[in-house]
Design a protein around this motif. Structure first.
Motif: not given
Length: 102
Positions: A63-82
């Motif tokens: 849900r947060y990914k839709r409104h995230a900045s580029r840096e936040e999106a990268e963090l979300i991607q990393q957390m999702s992979a983990n």
């Protein structure tokens, strides 16, 4: 006393000693089995709690990914992979735990 009866008495005493050892071995077995069952229950419960929390976190991140900045999106991607990697680890852990019946 006849030789036959003496052999029977000797056999009885030998069996009695083995029986005492068997009872002690069985007592230790039951104790270890109870410990194992408690560990299995604890592991299963912990895995289930972790899986639920990870699932909730994954939905929140999506849900947060839709409104995230580029840096936040990268963090979300990393957390999702983990999270995905962690789910695979849980699958491996569960392979060693007893399955629930039907």
């Amino acid at each position: 006393m006849s030789g036959q009866l003496e052999r029977c008495e000797s056999e009885w005493h030998e069996l009695e000693g083995e029986f005492q050892e068997l009872q002690e071995t069985h007592r230790v077995y039951r104790q270890k089995l109870e410990e194992l069952t408690a560990l299995q229950t604890s592991c299963s419960g912990s895995i289930n709690r972790q899986k639920k929390r990870l699932k909730d976190l994954k939905h929140t991140l999506q849900r947060y990914k839709r409104h995230a900045s580029r840096e936040e999106a990268e963090l979300i991607q990393q957390m999702s992979a983990n999270i995905k990697e962690r789910q695979n680890v849980f699958f491996d852990m569960e392979a060693y735990l007893p399955k629930k019946n039907g």
